[in-house]
Scaffold this motif. Structure first.
Motif, PDB file in Angstrom:
ATOM      1  N   VAL A  55     -15.660  -1.761  -6.277  1.00 15.58           N
ATOM      2  CA  VAL A  55     -15.012  -0.470  -6.027  1.00 15.58           C
ATOM      3  C   VAL A  55     -15.868   0.598  -6.675  1.00 15.58           C
ATOM      4  O   VAL A  55     -16.079   0.589  -7.890  1.00 15.58           O
ATOM      5  N   CYS A  56     -16.357   1.525  -5.860  1.00 14.66           N
ATOM      6  CA  CYS A  56     -17.306   2.529  -6.333  1.00 14.66           C
ATOM      7  C   CYS A  56     -16.667   3.914  -6.393  1.00 14.66           C
ATOM      8  O   CYS A  56     -15.442   4.045  -6.402  1.00 14.66           O
ATOM      9  N   LYS A  57     -17.502   4.931  -6.398  1.00 17.09           N
ATOM     10  CA  LYS A  57     -17.032   6.308  -6.520  1.00 17.09           C
ATOM     11  C   LYS A  57     -16.045   6.642  -5.415  1.00 17.09           C
ATOM     12  O   LYS A  57     -16.199   6.226  -4.272  1.00 17.09           O
ATOM     13  N   TYR A  58     -15.039   7.414  -5.786  1.00 14.95           N
ATOM     14  CA  TYR A  58     -13.961   7.835  -4.870  1.00 14.95           C
ATOM     15  C   TYR A  58     -13.164   6.630  -4.366  1.00 14.95           C
ATOM     16  O   TYR A  58     -12.567   6.676  -3.289  1.00 14.95           O
ATOM     17  N   ALA A  59     -13.181   5.524  -5.126  1.00 16.18           N
ATOM     18  CA  ALA A  59     -12.423   4.317  -4.792  1.00 16.18           C
ATOM     19  C   ALA A  59     -12.802   3.754  -3.427  1.00 16.18           C
ATOM     20  O   ALA A  59     -11.960   3.213  -2.702  1.00 16.18           O
ATOM     21  N   LEU A  60     -14.081   3.890  -3.090  1.00 23.71           N
ATOM     22  CA  LEU A  60     -14.582   3.300  -1.850  1.00 23.71           C
ATOM     23  C   LEU A  60     -15.088   1.886  -2.130  1.00 23.71           C
ATOM     24  O   LEU A  60     -15.658   1.606  -3.188  1.00 23.71           O
ATOM     25  N   LEU A  61     -14.878   1.001  -1.166  1.00 27.06           N
ATOM     26  CA  LEU A  61     -15.365  -0.366  -1.288  1.00 27.06           C
ATOM     27  C   LEU A  61     -16.811  -0.434  -0.805  1.00 27.06           C
ATOM     28  O   LEU A  61     -17.153   0.119   0.236  1.00 27.06           O
ATOM     29  N   GLU A  62     -17.640  -1.122  -1.579  1.00 30.05           N
ATOM     30  CA  GLU A  62     -19.030  -1.304  -1.182  1.00 30.05           C
ATOM     31  C   GLU A  62     -19.451  -2.739  -1.439  1.00 30.05           C
ATOM     32  O   GLU A  62     -18.945  -3.396  -2.354  1.00 30.05           O
ATOM     33  N   LEU A  63     -20.394  -3.211  -0.644  1.00 31.40           N
ATOM     34  CA  LEU A  63     -20.906  -4.557  -0.842  1.00 31.40           C
ATOM     35  C   LEU A  63     -21.850  -4.586  -2.041  1.00 31.40           C
ATOM     36  O   LEU A  63     -22.622  -3.659  -2.259  1.00 31.40           O
ATOM     37  N   THR A  64     -21.774  -5.654  -2.796  1.00 33.55           N
ATOM     38  CA  THR A  64     -22.752  -5.887  -3.848  1.00 33.55           C
ATOM     39  C   THR A  64     -23.995  -6.523  -3.214  1.00 33.55           C
ATOM     40  O   THR A  64     -24.013  -6.838  -2.018  1.00 33.55           O
ATOM     41  N   GLU A  65     -25.000  -6.716  -4.025  1.00 35.66           N
ATOM     42  CA  GLU A  65     -26.206  -7.395  -3.529  1.00 35.66           C
ATOM     43  C   GLU A  65     -25.873  -8.798  -3.045  1.00 35.66           C
ATOM     44  O   GLU A  65     -26.400  -9.261  -2.019  1.00 35.66           O
ATOM     45  N   ARG A  66     -24.963  -9.466  -3.768  1.00 36.42           N
ATOM     46  CA  ARG A  66     -24.570 -10.818  -3.366  1.00 36.42           C
ATOM     47  C   ARG A  66     -23.785 -10.796  -2.060  1.00 36.42           C
ATOM     48  O   ARG A  66     -23.955 -11.670  -1.202  1.00 36.42           O
ATOM     49  N   GLY A  67     -22.926  -9.791  -1.879  1.00 38.09           N
ATOM     50  CA  GLY A  67     -22.183  -9.667  -0.634  1.00 38.09           C
ATOM     51  C   GLY A  67     -23.097  -9.428   0.547  1.00 38.09           C
ATOM     52  O   GLY A  67     -22.915  -9.996   1.627  1.00 38.09           O
ATOM     53  N   THR A  68     -24.102  -8.569   0.353  1.00 36.54           N
ATOM     54  CA  THR A  68     -25.073  -8.312   1.413  1.00 36.54           C
ATOM     55  C   THR A  68     -25.866  -9.572   1.731  1.00 36.54           C
ATOM     56  O   THR A  68     -26.154  -9.871   2.900  1.00 36.54           O
ATOM     57  N   GLU A  69     -26.193 -10.330   0.699  1.00 36.22           N
ATOM     58  CA  GLU A  69     -26.904 -11.590   0.903  1.00 36.22           C
ATOM     59  C   GLU A  69     -26.083 -12.550   1.747  1.00 36.22           C
ATOM     60  O   GLU A  69     -26.613 -13.261   2.606  1.00 36.22           O
ATOM     61  N   CYS A  70     -24.780 -12.561   1.517  1.00 39.81           N
ATOM     62  CA  CYS A  70     -23.895 -13.441   2.294  1.00 39.81           C
ATOM     63  C   CYS A  70     -23.903 -13.059   3.770  1.00 39.81           C
ATOM     64  O   CYS A  70     -23.910 -13.919   4.645  1.00 39.81           O
ATOM     65  N   LEU A  71     -23.922 -11.756   4.056  1.00 38.42           N
ATOM     66  CA  LEU A  71     -23.966 -11.313   5.452  1.00 38.42           C
ATOM     67  C   LEU A  71     -25.219 -11.807   6.156  1.00 38.42           C
ATOM     68  O   LEU A  71     -25.194 -12.103   7.358  1.00 38.42           O
ATOM     69  N   ASN A  72     -26.300 -11.889   5.414  1.00 41.40           N
ATOM     70  CA  ASN A  72     -27.590 -12.231   6.008  1.00 41.40           C
ATOM     71  C   ASN A  72     -27.936 -13.710   5.920  1.00 41.40           C
ATOM     72  O   ASN A  72     -29.010 -14.124   6.355  1.00 41.40           O
ATOM     73  N   VAL A  73     -27.026 -14.510   5.347  1.00 45.13           N
ATOM     74  CA  VAL A  73     -27.364 -15.900   5.086  1.00 45.13           C
ATOM     75  C   VAL A  73     -27.347 -16.760   6.345  1.00 45.13           C
ATOM     76  O   VAL A  73     -27.914 -17.850   6.373  1.00 45.13           O
ATOM     77  N   GLY A  74     -26.680 -16.278   7.390  1.00 47.03           N
ATOM     78  CA  GLY A  74     -26.687 -17.057   8.622  1.00 47.03           C
ATOM     79  C   GLY A  74     -25.297 -17.237   9.197  1.00 47.03           C
ATOM     80  O   GLY A  74     -24.424 -16.384   9.013  1.00 47.03           O
ATOM     81  N   PRO A  75     -25.048 -18.351   9.869  1.00 45.81           N
ATOM     82  CA  PRO A  75     -23.760 -18.580  10.525  1.00 45.81           C
ATOM     83  C   PRO A  75     -22.629 -18.738   9.516  1.00 45.81           C
ATOM     84  O   PRO A  75     -22.859 -18.857   8.302  1.00 45.81           O
ATOM     85  N   THR A  76     -21.400 -18.768  10.036  1.00 40.99           N
ATOM     86  CA  THR A  76     -20.209 -18.822   9.189  1.00 40.99           C
ATOM     87  C   THR A  76     -20.232 -20.013   8.243  1.00 40.99           C
ATOM     88  O   THR A  76     -19.810 -19.905   7.085  1.00 40.99           O
ATOM     89  N   ILE A  77     -20.721 -21.143   8.705  1.00 40.42           N
ATOM     90  CA  ILE A  77     -20.724 -22.339   7.850  1.00 40.42           C
ATOM     91  C   ILE A  77     -21.576 -22.115   6.606  1.00 40.42           C
ATOM     92  O   ILE A  77     -21.233 -22.549   5.507  1.00 40.42           O
ATOM     93  N   SER A  78     -22.682 -21.387   6.758  1.00 40.46           N
ATOM     94  CA  SER A  78     -23.532 -21.077   5.603  1.00 40.46           C
ATOM     95  C   SER A  78     -22.834 -20.097   4.675  1.00 40.46           C
ATOM     96  O   SER A  78     -22.970 -20.173   3.439  1.00 40.46           O
ATOM     97  N   GLN A  79     -22.080 -19.156   5.250  1.00 42.97           N
ATOM     98  CA  GLN A  79     -21.336 -18.206   4.429  1.00 42.97           C
ATOM     99  C   GLN A  79     -20.221 -18.905   3.656  1.00 42.97           C
ATOM    100  O   GLN A  79     -19.961 -18.581   2.493  1.00 42.97           O
TER     101      GLN A  79
END
Length: 289
Positions: A55-79
């Protein structure tokens, strides 16, 4: 407190980070969103716990580096596999500790919802490189964290002994273990306030009751003790915040040590605190921190 991870909340986490990546999401609007049959708040709590979202400025949700890595890791099974690893290393439940003993032990002792996720992530069977890598990585991290905890507990005991020796001898001992773990003892003190002969001290510490506590003695510690003129052990117990110490010399351990046989020799052995139960004495005004 870490939320229980279920298949619904796991898939919800994956959907949530994908949504946050594409949209600006304010915390106050969270209840307007749905990512499956479980509450969005529970899903967010899981994503926050595994450090995928912040939770960042103005109470907005943002992805962390790990969250972004999860998006790029591949198919759902890898996530799913990534989520299971991050969750396991965050919760540190007893079933996670069993990873060092192998996959079967984890699957037999994990909650049903977690076991189901292992099956859905295709980690519960199979021997391909990715599956083996997952279990090896989990076991490695568990061992590493366990080692860090044991080191931290050891330092608590050493600090207690530093204070104990200062009060006993009116001189601060040398903290040898802080400089190197190769000496075969932890502290270098002296016999008494009036006797300056050097005294080597090996320190062991446990937060378990003395009837259940145990310590490991290495071959190097044993040989150092045998070849030293003055060498004693400090066993510390702080169960239920009641601190006590047992002091004794190496000869009280002789009958409890293994024997070398043939070409083999023992390298370390586990010894219960109870062998010197009569030596324990309560210590007041000591801090275990």
């Amino acid at each position: 407190m870490l939320p229980n991870l279920t298949p619904s909340s796991a898939y919800g986490c994956i959907d949530l980070i994908s949504f946050v990546f594409k949209n600006k999401v304010a915390l106050r609007n969270l209840n307007d969103l749905r990512f499956g049959p479980v509450s969005t708040r529970l899903i967010l709590d899981s994503a926050l716990a595994v450090n995928w979202i912040e939770v960042c400025k103005y109470a907005l949700l943002e992805l962390t580096e790990r969250g972004t890595e999860c998006l790029n890791v591949g198919p759902t099974i890898s996530q799913l596999r990534m989520l299971l690893l991050d969750y396991a290393l965050t919760c540190q439940s007893p079933w996670v500790q069993l990873a060092r003993h192998g996959r079967k032990e984890v699957l037999l002792n994990a909650p049903a919802s977690i076991s189901q996720l292992f099956w859905e992530a295709e980690l519960a069977n199979g021997q391909d490189d990715d599956v083996v890598s997952f279990w090896d990585r989990l076991a490695f991290n568990v061992r590493q964290k366990q080692g860090e905890r044991l080191t931290a507990l050891g330092r608590i005991g050493e600090k207690l002994s530093m204070e104990f020796e200062y009060r006993r001898t009116n001189a601060e001992p040398k903290w040898m273990a802080l400089e190197s773990n190769k000496f075969g003892y932890d502290l270098l003190s002296k016999v008494s306030a009036n006797d300056n002969r050097l005294l080597k001290i090996e320190v062991k510490y446990s937060e378990r009751p003395t009837s259940q506590a145990e310590f490991y003695l290495t071959r190097h510690e044993w040989e150092t003790a045998v070849n030293s003129d003055l060498y004693v052990f400090h066993l510390w117990s702080s169960y239920n915040n009641k601190i006590s110490i047992a002091t004794f010399d190496i000869w009280e351990l002789v009958q409890h040590l293994p024997r070398d046989c043939g070409s083999g020799e023992w390298l370390n052995t586990k010894i219960p605190f109870d062998i010197v139960a009569k030596n324990f004495k309560a210590v007041k005004n000591h801090s275990s921190k």
